[in-house]
Design a protein around this motif. Structure first.
Motif, PDB file in Angstrom:
ATOM      1  N   MET A   6     116.627 104.322   5.105  1.00 25.31           N
ATOM      2  CA  MET A   6     115.651 103.912   5.968  1.00 25.31           C
ATOM      3  C   MET A   6     116.252 103.446   7.367  1.00 25.31           C
ATOM      4  O   MET A   6     117.134 102.427   7.333  1.00 25.31           O
TER       5      MET A   6
ATOM      6  N   GLU B 240     110.511 111.375   8.700  1.00 23.79           N
ATOM      7  CA  GLU B 240     109.395 111.004   9.411  1.00 23.79           C
ATOM      8  C   GLU B 240     109.489 111.099  11.048  1.00 23.79           C
ATOM      9  O   GLU B 240     108.805 111.637  11.713  1.00 23.79           O
TER      10      GLU B 240
ATOM     11  N   CYS C  56     111.634 103.491   9.498  1.00 19.27           N
ATOM     12  CA  CYS C  56     111.537 105.077   9.321  1.00 19.27           C
ATOM     13  C   CYS C  56     112.680 105.777   9.011  1.00 19.27           C
ATOM     14  O   CYS C  56     113.814 105.029   9.079  1.00 19.27           O
ATOM     15  N   CYS C  57     112.346 106.938   8.436  1.00 22.70           N
ATOM     16  CA  CYS C  57     113.692 107.739   7.914  1.00 22.70           C
ATOM     17  C   CYS C  57     113.429 108.857   9.010  1.00 22.70           C
ATOM     18  O   CYS C  57     112.586 109.086   9.462  1.00 22.70           O
TER      19      CYS C  57
ATOM     20  N   ARG D  80     103.977 109.958   5.665  1.00 23.14           N
ATOM     21  CA  ARG D  80     104.813 108.647   5.697  1.00 23.14           C
ATOM     22  C   ARG D  80     105.281 108.329   4.218  1.00 23.14           C
ATOM     23  O   ARG D  80     106.230 107.768   4.072  1.00 23.14           O
TER      24      ARG D  80
ATOM     25  N   ILE E 292     102.719 106.386  13.911  1.00 22.79           N
ATOM     26  CA  ILE E 292     102.688 105.913  12.257  1.00 22.79           C
ATOM     27  C   ILE E 292     101.317 106.239  11.569  1.00 22.79           C
ATOM     28  O   ILE E 292     101.439 106.951  10.459  1.00 22.79           O
TER      29      ILE E 292
ATOM     30  N   HIS F 248     108.338  99.120  12.270  1.00 29.23           N
ATOM     31  CA  HIS F 248     108.315 100.039  11.293  1.00 29.23           C
ATOM     32  C   HIS F 248     109.643 100.469  11.008  1.00 29.23           C
ATOM     33  O   HIS F 248     110.268 100.731  11.700  1.00 29.23           O
TER      34      HIS F 248
END
Length: 114
Positions: free
Chosen positions: A74, A39, A35-36, A110, A101, A33
């Motif tokens: 991201m 998150e 992610c930032c 999310r 997640i 995944h």
């Protein structure tokens, strides 16, 4: 894929970097995944500066790459780094982190970075 041999110093550096539970968990999550930072702050219940520090170390080593999506940055696993083979082998032995997640999605956190 050809097996790439790493110098002992480089391998030791990567293993030391991934010896941190938070960074290892981040890498496992990023293997499936993007992610930032926001998150990760929610997942790890950590401050933005603390998460950014972890990301910076992974980015400096070339393990993580970033992509801008609108106002968000991201992060993803850099599949072209020289440590990919070692990291992939290591991650095969780590349980997936998809539950983290999924929990973010259930809390509605999310989608804040889309």
């Amino acid at each position: 894929m050809t097996q790439q041999t790493l110098e002992i110093e480089k391998a030791a550096g990567v293993l030391k970097l991934l010896g941190d539970k938070t960074r290892l968990t981040m890498i496992k999550m990023l293997s499936s995944h993007d992610c930032c930072v926001c998150e990760f702050t929610a997942i790890f219940q950590a401050s933005q500066p603390a998460i950014s520090q972890h990301i910076r170390k992974l980015k400096d080593a070339g393990i993580v790459s970033e992509t801008r999506r609108g106002q968000w940055i991201m992060y993803s696993l850099n599949k072209n780094c020289e440590y990919t083979s070692l990291i992939d082998h290591l991650l095969k032995h780590i349980p997936d982190q998809d539950d983290k997640i999924k929990e973010l999605e259930e809390k509605g956190l999310r989608i804040t970075c889309s």
